[in-house]
Design an enzyme around this catalytic site. Structure first.
Site, short mmCIF file in Angstrom:
data_model
loop_
_atom_site.label_atom_id
_atom_site.label_comp_id
_atom_site.label_asym_id
_atom_site.label_seq_id
_atom_site.Cartn_x
_atom_site.Cartn_y
_atom_site.Cartn_z
CE LYS A 57 -4.15 -2.06 2.00
NZ LYS A 57 -5.17 -2.02 3.05
CG ASP A 113 -8.66 -0.33 3.23
OD1 ASP A 113 -9.33 -1.14 2.57
OD2 ASP A 113 -7.42 -0.38 3.32
P1 NDP Z 1 -0.35 -3.70 10.39
O1 NDP Z 1 0.69 -4.80 10.35
O2 NDP Z 1 -0.08 -2.42 9.70
O3 NDP Z 1 -0.66 -3.34 11.93
C1 NDP Z 1 -0.81 -4.36 12.86
C2 NDP Z 1 -1.35 -3.79 14.17
O4 NDP Z 1 -1.73 -4.88 15.00
C3 NDP Z 1 -0.34 -2.96 14.97
O5 NDP Z 1 -1.00 -1.92 15.62
C4 NDP Z 1 0.19 -4.00 15.98
O6 NDP Z 1 0.67 -3.42 17.18
C5 NDP Z 1 -1.06 -4.78 16.26
N1 NDP Z 1 -0.87 -6.16 16.76
C6 NDP Z 1 -0.42 -7.22 16.06
N2 NDP Z 1 -0.46 -8.32 16.85
C7 NDP Z 1 -0.95 -7.93 18.06
C8 NDP Z 1 -1.22 -8.61 19.28
N3 NDP Z 1 -1.00 -9.92 19.42
N4 NDP Z 1 -1.75 -7.90 20.31
C9 NDP Z 1 -1.98 -6.57 20.18
N5 NDP Z 1 -1.72 -5.87 19.05
C10 NDP Z 1 -1.22 -6.54 18.01
O7 NDP Z 1 -1.69 -4.40 9.88
P2 NDP Z 1 -2.91 -3.69 9.14
O8 NDP Z 1 -3.18 -2.42 9.87
O9 NDP Z 1 -2.69 -3.65 7.68
O10 NDP Z 1 -4.11 -4.75 9.37
C11 NDP Z 1 -4.73 -4.90 10.66
C12 NDP Z 1 -5.93 -5.83 10.55
O11 NDP Z 1 -6.95 -5.26 9.75
C13 NDP Z 1 -5.61 -7.21 9.92
O12 NDP Z 1 -6.31 -8.19 10.67
C14 NDP Z 1 -6.20 -7.09 8.54
O13 NDP Z 1 -6.58 -8.35 8.02
C15 NDP Z 1 -7.40 -6.20 8.81
N6 NDP Z 1 -7.88 -5.48 7.61
C16 NDP Z 1 -9.15 -5.74 7.18
C17 NDP Z 1 -9.67 -5.09 6.09
C18 NDP Z 1 -11.07 -5.39 5.64
O14 NDP Z 1 -11.46 -4.97 4.55
N7 NDP Z 1 -11.87 -6.07 6.45
C19 NDP Z 1 -8.89 -4.09 5.33
C20 NDP Z 1 -7.56 -3.86 5.89
C21 NDP Z 1 -7.09 -4.55 6.98
P3 NDP Z 1 2.21 -2.87 17.31
O15 NDP Z 1 2.26 -1.58 16.54
O16 NDP Z 1 2.36 -2.66 18.77
O17 NDP Z 1 3.10 -3.94 16.74
#
Ligand code: NDP
Length: 273
Positions: free
Chosen positions: A68, A104
């Site tokens: 992205k 999104d």
């Molecule tokens: P990113 O990798 O950019 O961000 C991940 C986030 O999740 C960070 O804030 C990270 O925290 C946090 N995280 C990961 N594991 C854990 C955990 N075990 N406990 C707490 N926090 C955690 O991912 P995206 O933002 O791209 O995607 C996030 C979610 O949104 C995914 O599940 C994705 O599938 C979903 N999504 C759904 C869409 C839809 O159309 N339904 C569209 C886009 C995304 P930290 O910064 O502390 O590491």
């Protein structure tokens, strides 16, 4: 007869993507003539794959993890919402060049407000996560007029930085997960924790009988976060399939100038899972 216009989703991995099925259904329902495929594009190969796709006559793309930001950089023009999100999930070839958009956040708001019937103005909202999906959702969520929006993230500094970026757009603050105290009318899980069956470490009072809990993630059956919220007596829960369908419909509308109906597509997707 002209060949149908070509579209694709670029991602890595992309084998699980529902986008080809969604856009084929939208094309059927609107009578538009197009083909749509999923392309696995490894990290570092985005620009080459984009050039080849356009050279072969491609008209538009969806972009998913991890491309992205590369798509944001490749766009010749940006919509205001893509600029605000700092990421592009849709590219469209226009007479003015390659336009980058981000659908999104609009997809999430359409699912929350239209499909689920939630009223967000004047409410307290908790957005959990500070990654790409949270950033894309933040502007549209603030536009809905909550009284307060709290961003909570495992690494609290990222939540504070994200809140600072959007400070001019509403009452928004950033905290660590354990500081996100309720009550909230809406909790949106924008972390990827559910993908590994985990739940963000929120305090017990983040969710109560007045709280609707939305997980952007989805799979077959309720996600770990939805089950966690149900145990705490949440007012309602939903997964991210509605957001997926609605963001795809926004992309389709940008490309084809016609909005596909989403209700029956979402219902068909739910009954197939
Ligand atoms: P990113 O990798 O950019 O961000 C991940 C986030 O999740 C960070 O804030 C990270 O925290 C946090 N995280 C990961 N594991 C854990 C955990 N075990 N406990 C707490 N926090 C955690 O991912 P995206 O933002 O791209 O995607 C996030 C979610 O949104 C995914 O599940 C994705 O599938 C979903 N999504 C759904 C869409 C839809 O159309 N339904 C569209 C886009 C995304 P930290 O910064 O502390 O590491």
């Amino acid at each position: 007869m002209n060949a149908p216009d070509r579209y694709a989703v670029f991602g890595h991995p992309v084998g699980h993507s529902r986008s080809p099925w969604l856009h084929a259904r939208f094309a059927e329902l609107t009578g538009e003539s197009l083909v749509y495929e999923a392309r696995d594009v490894p990290p570092g190969r985005f620009e080459t794959a984009l050039a080849a796709f356009l050279q072969a006559g491609g008209k538009g793309l969806n972009i998913t993890v991890p491309h992205k930001l590369a798509a944001f950089a490749a766009a010749e023009k940006l919509t205001p919402r893509a600029r605000r999100a700092g990421a592009v999930n849709t590219l469209a070839l226009t007479p003015d060049g390659l336009l980058g958009d981000n659908t999104d956040g609009a997809g999430l708001l359409r699912d929350l407000q239209h499909n689920l019937g939630l009223a967000l103005a004047g409410t307290r909202i908790l957005l959990v996560g500070a990654g790409g999906a949270a950033r894309g959702a933040l502007g549209p969520l603030l536009d809905a007029g909550p009284s307060e929006l709290v961003i909570a993230n495992r690494h609290a500094g990222k939540a504070r930085a994200l809140a600072a970026d959007f400070g001019a757009d509403g009452a928004v603050s950033g905290v660590g997960l354990d500081e996100a105290h309720g009550p909230f009318a809406l909790v949106v899980n924008a972390t990827s924790a559910s993908l590994s069956g985990e739940v963000p470490g929120l305090p017990g009072d983040a969710v109560g009988p007045e709280t609707f809990c939305y997980d952007m993630a989805y799979g077959s059956g309720p996600t770990a976060f939805m089950r966690w919220a149900q145990v705490r007596g949440a007012a309602g829960v939903a997964d991210g399939r509605g957001m997926l369908v609605e963001q795809a419909a926004e992309s389709f509308t940008l490309w084809r100038g016609v909005r596909p109906p989403t209700d029956e597509v979402l219902a068909a997707m739910r009954s197939a899972d």
